[in-house]
Design an enzyme around this catalytic site. Structure first.
Site, PDB file in Angstrom:
ATOM      1  N   GLU A  51     100.234  41.501  -5.379  1.00  0.00           N
ATOM      2  CA  GLU A  51     101.351  42.454  -5.381  1.00  0.00           C
ATOM      3  C   GLU A  51     101.966  42.581  -6.774  1.00  0.00           C
ATOM      4  O   GLU A  51     102.423  43.659  -7.167  1.00  0.00           O
ATOM      5  CB  GLU A  51     102.417  42.073  -4.327  1.00  0.00           C
ATOM      6  CG  GLU A  51     103.019  40.684  -4.428  1.00  0.00           C
ATOM      7  CD  GLU A  51     102.185  39.585  -3.785  1.00  0.00           C
ATOM      8  OE1 GLU A  51     100.957  39.768  -3.658  1.00  0.00           O
ATOM      9  OE2 GLU A  51     102.744  38.530  -3.445  1.00  0.00           O
ATOM     10  N   SER A 166      58.377  33.418   7.277  1.00  0.00           N
ATOM     11  CA  SER A 166      59.519  34.222   7.752  1.00  0.00           C
ATOM     12  C   SER A 166      59.953  35.247   6.711  1.00  0.00           C
ATOM     13  O   SER A 166      61.029  35.825   6.809  1.00  0.00           O
ATOM     14  CB  SER A 166      60.689  33.304   8.108  1.00  0.00           C
ATOM     15  OG  SER A 166      61.163  32.642   6.964  1.00  0.00           O
ATOM     16  N   ARG A 182      76.758  35.327   1.386  1.00  0.00           N
ATOM     17  CA  ARG A 182      76.657  34.243   0.386  1.00  0.00           C
ATOM     18  C   ARG A 182      77.775  34.361  -0.650  1.00  0.00           C
ATOM     19  O   ARG A 182      78.330  33.366  -1.102  1.00  0.00           O
ATOM     20  CB  ARG A 182      75.292  34.297  -0.324  1.00  0.00           C
ATOM     21  CG  ARG A 182      74.158  33.840   0.561  1.00  0.00           C
ATOM     22  CD  ARG A 182      72.852  33.841  -0.218  1.00  0.00           C
ATOM     23  NE  ARG A 182      71.730  33.477   0.632  1.00  0.00           N
ATOM     24  CZ  ARG A 182      70.480  33.410   0.224  1.00  0.00           C
ATOM     25  NH1 ARG A 182      70.176  33.686  -1.021  1.00  0.00           N
ATOM     26  NH2 ARG A 182      69.526  33.052   1.055  1.00  0.00           N
ATOM     27  N   ARG A 205      72.402  37.411  -4.757  1.00  0.00           N
ATOM     28  CA  ARG A 205      71.798  38.445  -5.607  1.00  0.00           C
ATOM     29  C   ARG A 205      72.296  39.822  -5.150  1.00  0.00           C
ATOM     30  O   ARG A 205      71.857  40.340  -4.131  1.00  0.00           O
ATOM     31  CB  ARG A 205      70.268  38.333  -5.544  1.00  0.00           C
ATOM     32  CG  ARG A 205      69.822  36.994  -6.134  1.00  0.00           C
ATOM     33  CD  ARG A 205      68.353  36.761  -6.203  1.00  0.00           C
ATOM     34  NE  ARG A 205      67.649  36.710  -4.965  1.00  0.00           N
ATOM     35  CZ  ARG A 205      67.599  35.649  -4.144  1.00  0.00           C
ATOM     36  NH1 ARG A 205      68.287  34.552  -4.412  1.00  0.00           N
ATOM     37  NH2 ARG A 205      66.868  35.687  -3.048  1.00  0.00           N
ATOM     38  N   GLU A 293      72.153  28.756   7.269  1.00  0.00           N
ATOM     39  CA  GLU A 293      71.120  29.789   7.319  1.00  0.00           C
ATOM     40  C   GLU A 293      69.913  29.355   8.149  1.00  0.00           C
ATOM     41  O   GLU A 293      69.034  30.155   8.433  1.00  0.00           O
ATOM     42  CB  GLU A 293      70.698  30.152   5.885  1.00  0.00           C
ATOM     43  CG  GLU A 293      70.430  31.630   5.737  1.00  0.00           C
ATOM     44  CD  GLU A 293      70.115  32.069   4.319  1.00  0.00           C
ATOM     45  OE1 GLU A 293      70.806  32.958   3.822  1.00  0.00           O
ATOM     46  OE2 GLU A 293      69.189  31.531   3.706  1.00  0.00           O
ATOM     47  N   SER A 296      65.553  26.144  12.507  1.00  0.00           N
ATOM     48  CA  SER A 296      65.737  25.981  13.932  1.00  0.00           C
ATOM     49  C   SER A 296      66.377  24.633  14.312  1.00  0.00           C
ATOM     50  O   SER A 296      67.298  24.560  15.118  1.00  0.00           O
ATOM     51  CB  SER A 296      64.345  26.107  14.553  1.00  0.00           C
ATOM     52  OG  SER A 296      64.369  25.876  15.889  1.00  0.00           O
ATOM     53  N   SER A 297      65.873  23.566  13.686  1.00  0.00           N
ATOM     54  CA  SER A 297      66.350  22.220  14.020  1.00  0.00           C
ATOM     55  C   SER A 297      67.788  22.024  13.529  1.00  0.00           C
ATOM     56  O   SER A 297      68.631  21.467  14.239  1.00  0.00           O
ATOM     57  CB  SER A 297      65.389  21.217  13.369  1.00  0.00           C
ATOM     58  OG  SER A 297      65.967  19.983  13.279  1.00  0.00           O
ATOM     59  N   LEU A 298      68.061  22.537  12.330  1.00  0.00           N
ATOM     60  CA  LEU A 298      69.414  22.398  11.765  1.00  0.00           C
ATOM     61  C   LEU A 298      70.432  23.187  12.589  1.00  0.00           C
ATOM     62  O   LEU A 298      71.530  22.709  12.871  1.00  0.00           O
ATOM     63  CB  LEU A 298      69.403  22.903  10.318  1.00  0.00           C
ATOM     64  CG  LEU A 298      70.635  22.486   9.527  1.00  0.00           C
ATOM     65  CD1 LEU A 298      70.506  21.036   9.105  1.00  0.00           C
ATOM     66  CD2 LEU A 298      70.833  23.364   8.308  1.00  0.00           C
TER      67      LEU A 298
HETATM   68  N1  LIG Z   1      64.437  33.834  10.017  1.00  0.00           N
HETATM   69  C1  LIG Z   1      65.406  33.155   9.469  1.00  0.00           C
HETATM   70  O1  LIG Z   1      66.562  33.633   9.373  1.00  0.00           O
HETATM   71  C2  LIG Z   1      65.139  31.770   8.956  1.00  0.00           C
HETATM   72  C3  LIG Z   1      66.136  31.064   8.267  1.00  0.00           C
HETATM   73  C4  LIG Z   1      65.871  29.766   7.833  1.00  0.00           C
HETATM   74  C5  LIG Z   1      64.635  29.205   8.119  1.00  0.00           C
HETATM   75  N2  LIG Z   1      63.689  29.906   8.791  1.00  0.00           N
HETATM   76  C6  LIG Z   1      62.388  29.310   9.137  1.00  0.00           C
HETATM   77  O2  LIG Z   1      62.624  28.167   9.946  1.00  0.00           O
HETATM   78  C7  LIG Z   1      61.546  27.257   9.752  1.00  0.00           C
HETATM   79  C8  LIG Z   1      62.134  25.877   9.497  1.00  0.00           C
HETATM   80  O3  LIG Z   1      62.842  25.445  10.647  1.00  0.00           O
HETATM   81  P1  LIG Z   1      62.749  23.923  11.101  1.00  0.00           P
HETATM   82  O4  LIG Z   1      63.482  23.756  12.362  1.00  0.00           O
HETATM   83  O5  LIG Z   1      61.324  23.515  11.065  1.00  0.00           O
HETATM   84  O6  LIG Z   1      63.423  23.159   9.901  1.00  0.00           O
HETATM   85  P2  LIG Z   1      64.923  22.965   9.336  1.00  0.00           P
HETATM   86  O7  LIG Z   1      65.923  23.148  10.413  1.00  0.00           O
HETATM   87  O8  LIG Z   1      65.046  23.747   8.090  1.00  0.00           O
HETATM   88  O9  LIG Z   1      64.867  21.450   8.883  1.00  0.00           O
HETATM   89  C9  LIG Z   1      64.471  20.508   9.809  1.00  0.00           C
HETATM   90  C10 LIG Z   1      64.785  19.154   9.295  1.00  0.00           C
HETATM   91  O10 LIG Z   1      66.184  18.979   9.319  1.00  0.00           O
HETATM   92  C11 LIG Z   1      66.436  17.790   9.997  1.00  0.00           C
HETATM   93  N3  LIG Z   1      67.711  17.826  10.689  1.00  0.00           N
HETATM   94  C12 LIG Z   1      68.203  18.736  11.543  1.00  0.00           C
HETATM   95  N4  LIG Z   1      69.397  18.360  11.993  1.00  0.00           N
HETATM   96  C13 LIG Z   1      69.651  17.170  11.409  1.00  0.00           C
HETATM   97  C14 LIG Z   1      70.727  16.271  11.466  1.00  0.00           C
HETATM   98  N5  LIG Z   1      71.808  16.508  12.219  1.00  0.00           N
HETATM   99  N6  LIG Z   1      70.640  15.118  10.756  1.00  0.00           N
HETATM  100  C15 LIG Z   1      69.568  14.855   9.988  1.00  0.00           C
HETATM  101  N7  LIG Z   1      68.522  15.677   9.881  1.00  0.00           N
HETATM  102  C16 LIG Z   1      68.571  16.822  10.586  1.00  0.00           C
HETATM  103  C17 LIG Z   1      65.308  17.601  10.961  1.00  0.00           C
HETATM  104  O11 LIG Z   1      65.185  16.233  11.249  1.00  0.00           O
HETATM  105  P3  LIG Z   1      64.638  15.756  12.664  1.00  0.00           P
HETATM  106  O12 LIG Z   1      63.212  16.090  12.645  1.00  0.00           O
HETATM  107  O13 LIG Z   1      64.947  14.315  12.647  1.00  0.00           O
HETATM  108  O14 LIG Z   1      65.411  16.515  13.696  1.00  0.00           O
HETATM  109  C18 LIG Z   1      64.131  18.105  10.163  1.00  0.00           C
HETATM  110  O15 LIG Z   1      63.598  17.111   9.318  1.00  0.00           O
HETATM  111  C19 LIG Z   1      60.746  27.756   8.578  1.00  0.00           C
HETATM  112  O16 LIG Z   1      59.558  28.365   9.077  1.00  0.00           O
HETATM  113  C20 LIG Z   1      61.629  28.813   7.937  1.00  0.00           C
HETATM  114  O17 LIG Z   1      60.873  29.847   7.354  1.00  0.00           O
HETATM  115  C21 LIG Z   1      63.912  31.175   9.206  1.00  0.00           C
END
Ligand SMILES: NC(=O)c1ccc[n+]([C@@H]2O[C@H](COP(=O)([O-])OP(=O)(O)OC[C@H]3O[C@@H](n4cnc5c(N)ncnc54)[C@H](OP(=O)(O)O)[C@@H]3O)[C@@H](O)[C@H]2O)c1
Length: 363
Positions: A51, A166, A182, A205, A293, A296-298
Protein backbone atom coordinates in the site's frame (compact mmCIF):
# COMPACT_ATOMS: atom_id res chain seq x y z
CA UNK A 1 -16.76 -2.01 -8.78
CA UNK A 2 -15.15 -2.79 -5.40
CA UNK A 3 -14.75 -6.44 -6.44
CA UNK A 4 -13.09 -5.40 -9.71
CA UNK A 5 -10.50 -3.27 -7.88
CA UNK A 6 -9.85 -6.05 -5.36
CA UNK A 7 -9.42 -8.52 -8.20
CA UNK A 8 -6.76 -6.22 -9.65
CA UNK A 9 -5.03 -6.05 -6.26
CA UNK A 10 -4.97 -9.89 -6.21
CA UNK A 11 -3.59 -9.98 -9.74
CA UNK A 12 -0.70 -7.66 -9.02
CA UNK A 13 0.00 -9.29 -5.64
CA UNK A 14 1.10 -12.35 -7.64
CA UNK A 15 4.15 -10.38 -8.76
CA UNK A 16 5.72 -11.24 -5.39
CA UNK A 17 5.24 -14.97 -5.94
CA UNK A 18 8.29 -16.93 -4.81
CA UNK A 19 9.94 -13.91 -3.18
CA UNK A 20 7.81 -12.96 -0.17
CA UNK A 21 7.59 -16.31 1.70
CA UNK A 22 6.81 -16.73 4.55
CA UNK A 23 5.00 -13.38 4.33
CA UNK A 24 1.72 -13.05 2.39
CA UNK A 25 1.30 -11.94 -1.22
CA UNK A 26 -0.01 -8.38 -1.11
CA UNK A 27 -1.25 -6.04 -3.83
CA UNK A 28 -2.76 -2.57 -3.45
CA UNK A 29 -4.74 -0.22 -5.69
CA UNK A 30 -5.51 3.48 -5.11
CA UNK A 31 -8.77 4.70 -6.63
CA UNK A 32 -10.06 8.28 -6.84
CA UNK A 33 -13.41 9.28 -8.29
CA UNK A 34 -13.59 5.98 -10.17
CA UNK A 35 -10.08 6.26 -11.62
CA UNK A 36 -7.17 4.00 -10.72
CA UNK A 37 -4.40 6.42 -9.82
CA UNK A 38 -1.84 4.11 -8.24
CA UNK A 39 -0.87 0.50 -7.73
CA UNK A 40 1.83 -1.42 -5.95
CA UNK A 41 2.73 -4.82 -4.56
CA UNK A 42 4.93 -6.44 -1.94
CA UNK A 43 7.95 -7.36 -4.04
CA UNK A 44 10.15 -9.44 -1.76
CA UNK A 45 10.52 -10.40 1.89
CA UNK A 46 11.35 -7.29 3.95
CA UNK A 47 10.58 -4.82 1.14
CA UNK A 48 8.22 -1.86 1.27
CA UNK A 49 4.55 -2.64 1.97
CA UNK A 50 2.26 -2.86 -1.10
CA UNK A 51 0.00 0.00 0.00
CA UNK A 52 2.95 2.34 0.61
CA UNK A 53 4.28 1.39 -2.84
CA UNK A 54 0.83 2.09 -4.37
CA UNK A 55 0.42 5.48 -2.66
CA UNK A 56 3.96 6.53 -3.64
CA UNK A 57 3.29 5.42 -7.23
CA UNK A 58 0.06 7.40 -7.52
CA UNK A 59 0.00 9.75 -10.48
CA UNK A 60 -2.13 12.40 -8.72
CA UNK A 61 -2.92 13.48 -5.16
CA UNK A 62 -4.34 10.60 -3.08
CA UNK A 63 -6.40 13.02 -0.95
CA UNK A 64 -9.96 11.63 -0.54
CA UNK A 65 -8.89 8.48 -2.43
CA UNK A 66 -9.76 4.87 -1.60
CA UNK A 67 -7.26 2.09 -1.03
CA UNK A 68 -7.80 -1.60 -1.87
CA UNK A 69 -5.52 -4.19 -0.22
CA UNK A 70 -6.09 -7.96 -0.54
CA UNK A 71 -5.06 -8.72 3.06
CA UNK A 72 -5.09 -6.68 6.24
CA UNK A 73 -1.55 -5.46 6.97
CA UNK A 74 0.14 -6.30 10.27
CA UNK A 75 -0.60 -3.09 12.11
CA UNK A 76 -0.15 -2.09 15.73
CA UNK A 77 -0.69 1.22 17.50
CA UNK A 78 3.11 1.54 17.84
CA UNK A 79 3.56 1.77 14.03
CA UNK A 80 3.53 5.59 14.20
CA UNK A 81 5.38 6.21 10.93
CA UNK A 82 3.02 3.90 8.98
CA UNK A 83 -0.09 5.45 10.53
CA UNK A 84 1.22 8.99 9.84
CA UNK A 85 1.99 8.01 6.23
CA UNK A 86 -1.58 6.79 5.68
CA UNK A 87 -3.05 9.88 7.41
CA UNK A 88 -0.85 12.25 5.39
CA UNK A 89 -1.88 10.52 2.15
CA UNK A 90 -5.46 11.74 2.72
CA UNK A 91 -6.90 8.27 1.93
CA UNK A 92 -10.45 8.30 3.33
CA UNK A 93 -11.51 4.67 2.99
CA UNK A 94 -9.67 1.34 2.96
CA UNK A 95 -11.13 -1.89 1.54
CA UNK A 96 -9.53 -5.14 2.68
CA UNK A 97 -9.93 -8.59 1.12
CA UNK A 98 -9.49 -10.52 4.36
CA UNK A 99 -8.47 -10.09 7.98
CA UNK A 100 -4.87 -10.79 8.92
CA UNK A 101 -4.95 -14.30 10.47
CA UNK A 102 -2.07 -13.56 12.88
CA UNK A 103 -3.28 -13.20 16.43
CA UNK A 104 -2.73 -9.67 17.64
CA UNK A 105 -3.26 -8.23 14.15
CA UNK A 106 -6.76 -9.52 13.27
CA UNK A 107 -9.14 -6.55 12.92
CA UNK A 108 -6.51 -4.07 14.15
CA UNK A 109 -6.57 -1.87 11.07
CA UNK A 110 -10.22 -0.93 11.61
CA UNK A 111 -9.69 -0.50 15.36
CA UNK A 112 -6.74 1.83 14.90
CA UNK A 113 -7.70 3.81 11.78
CA UNK A 114 -11.43 4.31 12.35
CA UNK A 115 -10.59 6.40 15.44
CA UNK A 116 -8.53 8.59 13.14
CA UNK A 117 -11.38 9.12 10.67
CA UNK A 118 -10.54 6.46 8.06
CA UNK A 119 -13.29 3.96 7.29
CA UNK A 120 -12.06 0.35 6.96
CA UNK A 121 -14.21 -2.27 5.21
CA UNK A 122 -13.34 -5.99 5.33
CA UNK A 123 -14.03 -9.11 3.22
CA UNK A 124 -14.19 -7.82 -0.36
CA UNK A 125 -13.74 -10.96 -2.55
CA UNK A 126 -12.92 -12.77 0.69
CA UNK A 127 -12.80 -16.32 -0.70
CA UNK A 128 -10.46 -15.43 -3.56
CA UNK A 129 -8.22 -13.43 -1.22
CA UNK A 130 -8.12 -16.37 1.21
CA UNK A 131 -7.10 -18.78 -1.56
CA UNK A 132 -4.34 -16.41 -2.68
CA UNK A 133 -2.85 -16.50 0.81
CA UNK A 134 -3.75 -20.04 1.91
CA UNK A 135 -0.03 -20.74 2.40
CA UNK A 136 0.39 -17.77 4.72
CA UNK A 137 -2.75 -18.52 6.76
CA UNK A 138 -1.79 -22.17 7.21
CA UNK A 139 1.80 -21.39 8.19
CA UNK A 140 0.72 -18.69 10.66
CA UNK A 141 -1.77 -21.06 12.30
CA UNK A 142 0.21 -24.32 12.26
CA UNK A 143 3.90 -23.46 11.84
CA UNK A 144 4.25 -26.26 9.25
CA UNK A 145 4.32 -25.90 5.46
CA UNK A 146 1.12 -25.88 3.43
CA UNK A 147 1.38 -29.07 1.38
CA UNK A 148 0.34 -29.34 -2.28
CA UNK A 149 0.60 -32.50 -4.34
CA UNK A 150 0.54 -32.44 -8.09
CA UNK A 151 0.90 -35.30 -10.50
CA UNK A 152 0.21 -35.89 -14.15
CA UNK A 153 -1.55 -39.12 -15.06
CA UNK A 154 -2.96 -40.80 -18.13
CA UNK A 155 -6.67 -41.35 -18.65
CA UNK A 156 -6.18 -44.92 -17.38
CA UNK A 157 -4.68 -43.65 -14.11
CA UNK A 158 -0.95 -44.25 -14.63
CA UNK A 159 1.91 -42.08 -13.41
CA UNK A 160 4.45 -43.65 -15.77
CA UNK A 161 4.71 -46.50 -18.28
CA UNK A 162 5.73 -50.00 -17.15
CA UNK A 163 9.40 -49.02 -17.83
CA UNK A 164 9.06 -45.96 -15.58
CA UNK A 165 8.93 -43.47 -18.46
CA UNK A 166 6.80 -40.41 -17.64
CA UNK A 167 8.26 -37.72 -19.93
CA UNK A 168 5.86 -36.29 -20.82
CA UNK A 169 2.41 -37.40 -19.84
CA UNK A 170 0.83 -33.97 -19.89
CA UNK A 171 0.78 -31.23 -22.49
CA UNK A 172 3.24 -28.35 -22.65
CA UNK A 173 0.56 -25.99 -21.27
CA UNK A 174 0.07 -28.08 -18.12
CA UNK A 175 3.84 -28.33 -17.71
CA UNK A 176 3.88 -24.54 -17.59
CA UNK A 177 1.37 -24.72 -14.73
CA UNK A 178 3.89 -26.92 -12.83
CA UNK A 179 6.46 -24.16 -13.14
CA UNK A 180 4.04 -21.55 -11.74
CA UNK A 181 3.52 -23.84 -8.76
CA UNK A 182 7.29 -24.24 -8.34
CA UNK A 183 7.66 -20.46 -8.46
CA UNK A 184 5.08 -20.02 -5.70
CA UNK A 185 6.38 -22.53 -3.13
CA UNK A 186 9.35 -22.50 -0.78
CA UNK A 187 10.19 -26.19 -1.33
CA UNK A 188 9.58 -29.03 -3.78
CA UNK A 189 9.90 -32.71 -2.86
CA UNK A 190 10.40 -35.94 -4.78
CA UNK A 191 11.35 -39.49 -3.82
CA UNK A 192 14.62 -41.25 -4.44
CA UNK A 193 13.33 -43.39 -7.36
CA UNK A 194 12.10 -40.33 -9.22
CA UNK A 195 15.62 -38.91 -9.01
CA UNK A 196 17.06 -42.20 -10.31
CA UNK A 197 14.53 -42.69 -13.12
CA UNK A 198 13.87 -39.12 -14.30
CA UNK A 199 16.97 -37.25 -13.11
CA UNK A 200 14.86 -34.06 -12.80
CA UNK A 201 16.30 -30.57 -12.30
CA UNK A 202 13.31 -29.46 -10.15
CA UNK A 203 14.04 -25.84 -11.01
CA UNK A 204 11.54 -23.19 -12.11
CA UNK A 205 11.56 -22.49 -15.82
CA UNK A 206 9.28 -19.62 -16.87
CA UNK A 207 9.81 -16.97 -19.50
CA UNK A 208 9.38 -13.23 -18.92
CA UNK A 209 9.59 -13.17 -15.11
CA UNK A 210 12.35 -13.28 -12.53
CA UNK A 211 12.69 -16.85 -11.36
CA UNK A 212 12.71 -18.09 -7.81
CA UNK A 213 13.78 -21.73 -7.40
CA UNK A 214 12.27 -23.68 -4.51
CA UNK A 215 14.49 -25.65 -2.15
CA UNK A 216 14.73 -29.18 -3.61
CA UNK A 217 13.92 -31.75 -0.94
CA UNK A 218 14.73 -35.38 -1.75
CA UNK A 219 13.55 -38.19 0.50
CA UNK A 220 16.33 -40.77 0.35
CA UNK A 221 16.58 -42.96 3.44
CA UNK A 222 20.19 -44.05 2.94
CA UNK A 223 21.31 -41.45 0.39
CA UNK A 224 21.15 -43.97 -2.43
CA UNK A 225 21.10 -41.47 -5.31
CA UNK A 226 23.77 -41.03 -8.00
CA UNK A 227 26.24 -38.29 -7.06
CA UNK A 228 26.03 -36.86 -10.57
CA UNK A 229 22.22 -36.42 -10.31
CA UNK A 230 20.91 -33.04 -11.42
CA UNK A 231 19.47 -32.42 -7.95
CA UNK A 232 22.97 -32.66 -6.50
CA UNK A 233 24.18 -29.82 -8.73
CA UNK A 234 23.88 -27.08 -6.16
CA UNK A 235 24.73 -23.40 -6.49
CA UNK A 236 23.70 -20.00 -5.10
CA UNK A 237 20.40 -20.08 -7.02
CA UNK A 238 19.30 -23.61 -6.33
CA UNK A 239 19.77 -25.57 -3.13
CA UNK A 240 19.06 -29.16 -2.13
CA UNK A 241 18.15 -30.82 1.13
CA UNK A 242 18.32 -34.60 1.42
CA UNK A 243 15.99 -36.05 4.05
CA UNK A 244 17.66 -39.22 5.26
CA UNK A 245 17.62 -41.70 8.11
CA UNK A 246 19.85 -41.24 11.16
CA UNK A 247 21.20 -44.65 10.09
CA UNK A 248 22.65 -43.31 6.82
CA UNK A 249 26.17 -44.55 6.16
CA UNK A 250 28.76 -41.93 7.21
CA UNK A 251 30.69 -42.19 3.93
CA UNK A 252 27.49 -41.69 1.92
CA UNK A 253 26.59 -38.68 4.06
CA UNK A 254 30.02 -37.08 3.46
CA UNK A 255 29.78 -37.69 -0.30
CA UNK A 256 26.40 -35.98 -0.45
CA UNK A 257 27.55 -33.04 1.67
CA UNK A 258 30.58 -32.63 -0.61
CA UNK A 259 28.18 -31.75 -3.48
CA UNK A 260 26.91 -28.73 -1.53
CA UNK A 261 23.60 -30.36 -0.58
CA UNK A 262 22.46 -30.36 3.05
CA UNK A 263 21.26 -33.42 4.96
CA UNK A 264 18.39 -33.52 7.41
CA UNK A 265 18.58 -36.70 9.47
CA UNK A 266 15.44 -38.17 10.98
CA UNK A 267 14.78 -41.19 13.17
CA UNK A 268 13.08 -44.03 11.25
CA UNK A 269 9.72 -45.29 12.47
CA UNK A 270 8.89 -48.82 11.22
CA UNK A 271 11.48 -48.44 8.44
CA UNK A 272 10.00 -45.14 7.17
CA UNK A 273 10.84 -41.49 7.71
CA UNK A 274 7.75 -40.00 9.38
CA UNK A 275 6.29 -37.20 7.26
CA UNK A 276 4.76 -35.39 10.22
CA UNK A 277 8.28 -34.96 11.60
CA UNK A 278 9.64 -33.93 8.18
CA UNK A 279 7.09 -31.10 7.80
CA UNK A 280 7.61 -29.99 11.40
CA UNK A 281 11.36 -29.64 10.80
CA UNK A 282 10.83 -27.91 7.44
CA UNK A 283 8.47 -25.46 9.17
CA UNK A 284 11.20 -24.68 11.68
CA UNK A 285 13.45 -23.84 8.72
CA UNK A 286 10.95 -21.13 7.60
CA UNK A 287 9.59 -23.34 4.81
CA UNK A 288 5.95 -22.23 4.58
CA UNK A 289 4.96 -24.35 1.56
CA UNK A 290 5.88 -27.74 0.13
CA UNK A 291 4.98 -29.10 -3.28
CA UNK A 292 5.23 -32.89 -3.48
CA UNK A 293 5.69 -33.96 -7.08
CA UNK A 294 5.89 -37.75 -6.63
CA UNK A 295 6.46 -40.53 -7.28
CA UNK A 296 3.97 -43.10 -6.26
CA UNK A 297 5.59 -44.39 -3.06
CA UNK A 298 6.35 -40.90 -1.72
CA UNK A 299 2.80 -39.70 -2.41
CA UNK A 300 1.45 -42.74 -0.56
CA UNK A 301 3.58 -41.85 2.48
CA UNK A 302 2.42 -38.23 2.31
CA UNK A 303 -1.29 -39.11 2.14
CA UNK A 304 -1.00 -41.83 4.81
CA UNK A 305 0.54 -39.32 7.22
CA UNK A 306 -2.30 -36.82 6.68
CA UNK A 307 -0.06 -33.86 5.85
CA UNK A 308 -1.53 -33.02 2.41
CA UNK A 309 -3.75 -29.92 2.14
CA UNK A 310 -4.38 -29.45 -1.56
CA UNK A 311 -4.30 -31.73 -4.60
CA UNK A 312 -3.75 -30.88 -8.25
CA UNK A 313 -3.97 -33.61 -10.88
CA UNK A 314 -3.36 -33.17 -14.60
CA UNK A 315 -5.27 -35.83 -16.53
CA UNK A 316 -3.95 -36.35 -20.05
CA UNK A 317 -6.02 -37.91 -22.84
CA UNK A 318 -3.63 -40.87 -23.22
CA UNK A 319 -3.96 -44.56 -22.42
CA UNK A 320 -0.83 -46.62 -21.72
CA UNK A 321 -2.04 -49.73 -19.85
CA UNK A 322 0.20 -52.16 -17.98
CA UNK A 323 -0.51 -53.79 -14.63
CA UNK A 324 3.00 -52.92 -13.51
CA UNK A 325 2.84 -49.29 -14.54
CA UNK A 326 2.79 -47.19 -11.35
CA UNK A 327 -0.38 -45.44 -10.25
CA UNK A 328 -0.19 -42.02 -8.52
CA UNK A 329 -0.64 -43.13 -4.93
CA UNK A 330 1.06 -46.45 -4.18
CA UNK A 331 1.47 -48.07 -0.78
CA UNK A 332 -0.95 -50.64 0.56
CA UNK A 333 -4.05 -48.52 -0.01
CA UNK A 334 -7.35 -48.64 1.86
CA UNK A 335 -9.69 -51.64 2.19
CA UNK A 336 -13.12 -50.02 2.08
CA UNK A 337 -14.45 -47.09 0.03
CA UNK A 338 -15.72 -45.62 3.28
CA UNK A 339 -12.11 -45.04 4.31
CA UNK A 340 -11.21 -43.10 1.13
CA UNK A 341 -9.49 -39.73 1.52
CA UNK A 342 -12.12 -37.26 0.37
CA UNK A 343 -11.72 -33.93 -1.36
CA UNK A 344 -13.89 -30.85 -1.05
CA UNK A 345 -14.26 -27.61 -3.02
CA UNK A 346 -13.32 -29.47 -6.19
CA UNK A 347 -12.98 -27.72 -9.52
CA UNK A 348 -11.32 -28.31 -12.86
CA UNK A 349 -10.14 -26.45 -15.90
CA UNK A 350 -9.02 -27.45 -19.37
CA UNK A 351 -5.36 -26.62 -19.95
CA UNK A 352 -4.03 -27.51 -23.39
CA UNK A 353 -5.28 -31.06 -24.04
CA UNK A 354 -5.47 -31.90 -20.34
CA UNK A 355 -7.94 -31.45 -17.52
CA UNK A 356 -6.38 -29.97 -14.38
CA UNK A 357 -8.35 -31.04 -11.35
CA UNK A 358 -8.08 -29.16 -8.05
CA UNK A 359 -9.42 -30.04 -4.63
CA UNK A 360 -8.77 -29.67 -0.92
CA UNK A 361 -8.40 -32.56 1.51
CA UNK A 362 -11.54 -32.69 3.64
CA UNK A 363 -10.51 -32.58 7.30
N1 LIG B 1 3.61 -38.37 -13.75
C1 LIG B 1 4.08 -37.68 -12.75
O1 LIG B 1 3.56 -36.60 -12.39
C2 LIG B 1 5.27 -38.20 -12.00
C3 LIG B 1 5.87 -37.43 -10.99
C4 LIG B 1 6.95 -37.95 -10.28
C5 LIG B 1 7.39 -39.23 -10.59
N2 LIG B 1 6.80 -39.96 -11.57
C6 LIG B 1 7.23 -41.33 -11.88
O2 LIG B 1 7.08 -42.12 -10.70
C7 LIG B 1 8.03 -43.18 -10.75
C8 LIG B 1 8.74 -43.23 -9.41
O3 LIG B 1 7.81 -43.56 -8.39
P1 LIG B 1 8.23 -44.55 -7.23
O4 LIG B 1 7.07 -44.81 -6.37
O5 LIG B 1 8.92 -45.72 -7.83
O6 LIG B 1 9.37 -43.76 -6.48
P2 LIG B 1 9.44 -42.47 -5.51
O7 LIG B 1 8.17 -42.28 -4.78
O8 LIG B 1 10.02 -41.35 -6.28
O9 LIG B 1 10.58 -42.93 -4.51
C9 LIG B 1 10.44 -44.14 -3.87
C10 LIG B 1 11.43 -44.24 -2.77
O10 LIG B 1 11.05 -43.34 -1.75
C11 LIG B 1 11.02 -44.07 -0.56
N3 LIG B 1 10.04 -43.54 0.37
C12 LIG B 1 8.74 -43.26 0.18
N4 LIG B 1 8.19 -42.83 1.32
C13 LIG B 1 9.17 -42.86 2.24
C14 LIG B 1 9.24 -42.53 3.60
N5 LIG B 1 8.17 -42.08 4.27
N6 LIG B 1 10.41 -42.71 4.25
C15 LIG B 1 11.50 -43.16 3.60
N7 LIG B 1 11.51 -43.47 2.31
C16 LIG B 1 10.35 -43.32 1.64
C17 LIG B 1 10.70 -45.48 -0.93
O11 LIG B 1 11.19 -46.33 0.07
P3 LIG B 1 10.46 -47.71 0.37
O12 LIG B 1 10.76 -48.56 -0.78
O13 LIG B 1 11.10 -48.13 1.64
O14 LIG B 1 9.00 -47.40 0.52
C18 LIG B 1 11.46 -45.65 -2.22
O15 LIG B 1 12.81 -46.00 -2.00
C19 LIG B 1 8.98 -42.87 -11.88
O16 LIG B 1 8.65 -43.71 -12.98
C20 LIG B 1 8.69 -41.42 -12.24
O17 LIG B 1 8.88 -41.18 -13.61
C21 LIG B 1 5.76 -39.47 -12.28
Amino acid sequence: MNEVYMDMAIEIANGGSGFVNPDPLVGAIVVKEGRIIGQGYYKAYGCEKAEIDAIKNSVESTKDGELFINIEPELSIEDKSYIDFILNSGIKKIYLGMENPKSGFKGQMRKILSHLGIEVVYNILKEKCEELNEIYTHYVNKGTPYVFTKWAMTLDGKLASRTGDSKWISSEKSLEFVHYLRQRVAAIMVGENTVKVDNPLLTTRLKGITISNPLRVIVSKYGDIPLDSNVLKVDDNVKTLIVASTKIDEKKEKEIISTGAEILKIEEVDGKLPFKEIVKLLGEKNIDSLYIEGGSSLLASAFESGIVNKVYVAIAPKIIGGQNAVTPVGGLGIEKMNDAIRLKKVSHEIVGDDVIFKGYIAE
